[in-house]
Design an enzyme around this catalytic site. Structure first.
Site, PDB file in Angstrom:
ATOM      1  N   THR A   1     -25.343  -8.112  -9.785  1.00 23.92           N
ATOM      2  CA  THR A   1     -25.401  -7.221  -8.626  1.00 23.92           C
ATOM      3  C   THR A   1     -25.518  -8.143  -7.431  1.00 23.92           C
ATOM      4  O   THR A   1     -26.598  -8.556  -7.070  1.00 23.92           O
ATOM      5  CB  THR A   1     -26.625  -6.283  -8.700  1.00 23.92           C
ATOM      6  N   GLY A   2     -24.409  -8.517  -6.844  1.00 28.32           N
ATOM      7  CA  GLY A   2     -24.361  -9.423  -5.693  1.00 28.32           C
ATOM      8  C   GLY A   2     -25.333  -8.993  -4.647  1.00 28.32           C
ATOM      9  O   GLY A   2     -26.330  -9.660  -4.426  1.00 28.32           O
ATOM     10  N   THR A   3     -25.125  -7.908  -4.058  1.00 33.36           N
ATOM     11  CA  THR A   3     -26.167  -7.088  -3.422  1.00 33.36           C
ATOM     12  C   THR A   3     -26.733  -7.398  -2.073  1.00 33.36           C
ATOM     13  O   THR A   3     -26.942  -8.541  -1.680  1.00 33.36           O
ATOM     14  CB  THR A   3     -27.416  -7.049  -4.320  1.00 33.36           C
ATOM     15  N   THR A   4     -27.005  -6.252  -1.390  1.00 34.39           N
ATOM     16  CA  THR A   4     -28.010  -6.283  -0.341  1.00 34.39           C
ATOM     17  C   THR A   4     -28.959  -5.134  -0.632  1.00 34.39           C
ATOM     18  O   THR A   4     -28.528  -4.001  -0.806  1.00 34.39           O
ATOM     19  CB  THR A   4     -27.376  -6.039   1.041  1.00 34.39           C
TER      20      THR A   4
ATOM     21  N   GLY B   1     -26.746 -10.690   0.156  1.00 39.18           N
ATOM     22  CA  GLY B   1     -26.416 -10.291   1.527  1.00 39.18           C
ATOM     23  C   GLY B   1     -27.589 -10.340   2.480  1.00 39.18           C
ATOM     24  O   GLY B   1     -27.416 -10.245   3.699  1.00 39.18           O
TER      25      GLY B   1
END
Lengths: 233, 262
Positions: free
Chosen positions: B28-31, B160
């Site tokens: 989950t790359g995510t911010t 992020g």
């Protein structure tokens, strides 16, 4: 009067024909025969008092404590076999410590009381072990839940009054002095502890000066009552 | 073709014959973001899950319920965070039944921390735990990679998050109301209110608030991060947790504020 067990009282794993477990009842006798332990809950804390019978003049003051600290915020006063009580206090301490390391906060008193009671109960199920011969009172105070008092096993005295902790300390001392039977028992030492707003939620022994004040108050009240008795006669 | 090894590989290694994306772990790359306000917390996340450069799921829900009024925002390895969340949900549920009262947010955060710290060599998980309890109200705890635990009034996480520290530092003020928090996180004025699940919504006035929300803090923050971070994108998912329950919202990509002049 106590009925004779006759064969049904040899182990904790045996019921009697009328549904009693005699070993557990005999364990409670050990508590009844011990000296008094009191826990009282007041509106801003809990006070414990124990009548500690002095068995020998050689004992130092403050030895054989019957009030224990279980974690910072919980106190435990015991009645009955002191050795059993000491081992249970270690059990309670471990429970509190494990709770804190798993969940990150102080153990709620009800939970602690339940866990220790479960442990005590386990020893009433098997013939290989004997039940614990002590009962105890657990008390704590925190800002959210306020003062709380729990007993494990019905022996021991517990009731609540509406007064502050400081005033209560004197009353507890007075009760212990009244309850102490001069004829039957020998000298005794009064052990007092408290947990409440006054100690910021920590369970501690009552400071020496306050304890002395309480003892003085207790002795004076006893004398007053004695005097009034004489007058009436 | 040789069987693809499922062992986690460092990015950049090109030993196998398998294509790049098959060797990458699902992340989950995510911010993710969470803000405390007076009476509860607002949490938000993007919705992109990647395996390398491929977007495996563009509508992911990274806001996972742990208990009735406690959520966690997940970032890092998708598998790791799901496994940890499941384990903590079980432990917390058991604990709550034992105590016979709703659990504290601090307890949930501690359970996450215990697991993340104990298995820190095996795990890659950055988690924000946020919720409401009766004792201390709305709380946000962050458990980054490695297993630290700290409480913060506002917390951002994920790949992020690096791009929005400045925005958050300059725009966050203490003691904001719920509306201001949402404005901080999500959208200005045009947010589509999708009440996907409103649990335990006892108070009628809460429904009105949901429609009136203007979203000043979370949406711009998340939009800015999603704009710059390749691993974040999709829709913005929001949740407001308070004494009255949980309200969830989705802000679709085309409704997010745009900040680039081009």
């Amino acid at each position: 009067m106590s009925s004779i067990g006759t064969g049904y009282d040899l182990s904790a794993s045996t019921f009697s024909p009328d549904g009693r477990v005699f070993q557990v009842e005999y364990a409670m006798k050990a508590v009844e025969n011990s000296s008094t332990a009191i826990g009282i809950r007041c509106k801003d804390g809990v006070v414990f008092g124990v009548e500690k019978l002095v068995l020998s003049k050689l004992y130092e003051e403050g030895s054989n404590k019957r009030i224990f600290n279980i974690d910072r915020h919980v106190g435990m006063a015991v009645a009955g076999l002191l050795a059993d009580a000491r081992s249970l206090s270690e059990v309670a301490r471990e429970e509190a410590s494990n709770f804190r390391s798993n969940y990150g906060h102080d153990i709620p008193l009800k939970h602690l009381a339940d866990r220790v009671a479960m442990y005590v109960h386990a020893y009433t199920l098997y013939s290989a072990v004997r039940p614990f011969g002590c009962s105890f009172i657990l008390g704590s105070y925190d800002d959210d839940d306020g003062p709380q008092l729990y007993m494990v096993d019905p022996s021991g005295i517990s009731y609540m009054k509406e007064m502050t902790c400081r005033e209560l300390v004197k009353e507890v001392a007075k009760i212990i002095y009244i309850v102490h039977d001069e004829v039957k028992d020998k000298t005794f030492e009064l052990e007092l502890s408290w947990v409440g707003e006054v100690t910021k939620g920590r369970h501690e022994l009552v400071p020496k000066d306050i304890k002395e004040e309480a003892e003085k108050y207790a002795k004076e009240s006893l004398e007053e009552e004695d005097d009034s008795d004489e007058d009436n006669m | 073709m040789a069987a693809v090894s499922l062992v986690r590989c460092e990015r950049g290694f090109a030993r196998d014959a398998a294509p790049d994306w098959m060797r990458q772990e699902l992340r989950t790359g995510t911010t993710i973001m969470a803000v405390e306000f007076d009476g509860g917390v607002v949490i938000g996340a993007d919705s992109r899950t990647t395996t390398g450069a491929y977007i495996a799921n563009r509508v992911t829900d990274k806001l996972t319920p742990i208990h009735e009024r406690i959520f966690c925002c997940r970032s890092g390895s998708a598998a790791d965070t799901q496994a940890i969340s499941d384990a903590v949900t079980y432990q917390l549920g058991f604990h709550s039944i034992e105590l016979d009262e709703p659990p504290l947010v601090q307890t949930a955060a501690n359970l996450f921390r215990e697991m993340c710290y104990r298995y820190r060599e095996e795990l890659m998980a950055g988690i924000i735990v946020a919720g409401w309890d009766k004792r201390r109200g709305g709380q946000v705890y962050t458990v980054p990679v490695g297993g630290m635990l700290t409480r913060q009034p506002v917390s951002v996480g994920g790949s992020g998050s690096s791009y929005i520290y400045g925005y958050v530092d300059s725009n966050y003020r203490a003691h904001m109301s719920k509306e201001e928090c949402l404005q901080f996180t999500a959208q200005g004025g045009h947010g589509v209110c999708v009440r996907a699940c409103v649990r335990m919504c006892a108070c009628a006035c809460v429904c009105v608030c949901v429609r009136a929300l203007k979203c000043v803090l979370l949406c711009p923050a998340l939009s800015l991060a999603m704009e710059r971070d390749g691993s974040s994108g999709g829709v913005v998912r929001l949740a407001v947790i308070s004494e009255h329950g949980v309200e969830r919202r989705v802000v679709a990509g085309n409704q997010l504020p745009s900040f680039s002049a081009i």
